[in-house]
Scaffold this active site. Sequence first.
Site, short mmCIF file in Angstrom:
data_model
loop_
_atom_site.label_atom_id
_atom_site.label_comp_id
_atom_site.label_asym_id
_atom_site.label_seq_id
_atom_site.Cartn_x
_atom_site.Cartn_y
_atom_site.Cartn_z
N SER A 143 0.85 -1.19 0.00
CA SER A 143 0.00 0.00 0.00
C SER A 143 0.89 1.23 0.00
O SER A 143 2.03 1.19 0.48
CB SER A 143 -0.89 0.01 1.25
OG SER A 143 -1.52 1.26 1.42
N TYR A 157 -1.57 -0.87 10.23
CA TYR A 157 -1.63 -1.14 8.80
C TYR A 157 -0.40 -0.57 8.09
O TYR A 157 0.24 -1.25 7.29
CB TYR A 157 -2.91 -0.54 8.23
CG TYR A 157 -3.16 -0.84 6.77
CD1 TYR A 157 -3.66 -2.06 6.37
CD2 TYR A 157 -2.92 0.13 5.80
CE1 TYR A 157 -3.91 -2.34 5.04
CE2 TYR A 157 -3.17 -0.13 4.46
CZ TYR A 157 -3.67 -1.36 4.08
OH TYR A 157 -3.91 -1.62 2.75
#
Length: 267
Positions: A143, A157
């Site tokens: 990401s 995350y």
Amino acid sequence: MELLNGKAAIITGAGTGMGRETAKLLAAEGAAVVLVGRRRDVLDELSAEITEAGGTAYARTADIANKDEVDALVAWTRDNVGPVDILINNAGSASKILNVRWIAEEEWNQVLDVNLNAVFLLSQAVLPDMLARNTGTIITVSSLAAVTPNLLGGAAYGAAKAAVRNFMTYLHTTFRNDGLRAVTILPGETATPILDNRARPPRQEERDAMVQPEDVARAIHLVATLPQRTVVQELVIAPTRQRDTSGDIEISRWTGAPAADLPETTA
């Protein structure tokens, strides 16, 4: 021309979103795809869709953060489909609490289990066959939170996605001369169900302007179907337009905070 004829691919998080779209594209290129996820019903539905379109698909449920289950998955694939040629580490998980001040250890560990530890276990399990045959491709969906971590994705995350990017670079530098291609895909905001974990889930019109699951699938398709002599080590795919997320970040800052710590404007 089907570019992946005779190839066996494992795709995690295959039931929805990017994994689902990736499975359909790779199967259309001739790969036999092993669809891995937690919900058997959606995997069976996708398997039937791929089979009806002329492809080859197998549905397998597994806890990819459990070594025994990962080893069993890879062994089953080798015995029933063939040695794994392509591993797509797509499964992802985000926390509900995004501020490192408030996130519980259990939730932190759960995010790292899915986004990092599972990638390690799966990669370790497929490496022996890939190295023995001097060919193989491991593609991991990281990401842009790995590059610019913030309160949208949250502390856990961002840390996990940065760590998995580092791990993929390790695989690339260590095993490239043994025929292994290790690829990291770095999507920006993508309209997948993981957004429902946000402190303020984006509205539909906001999601419509984001990267779509099929866009990421096309990026994965590109790096998977290039000749084995060529590797795209990293690929960034992001929305053309950048939206204002300042309000979302402020909401995320205080989600899960004890009442005594809330500022008066949010208490």
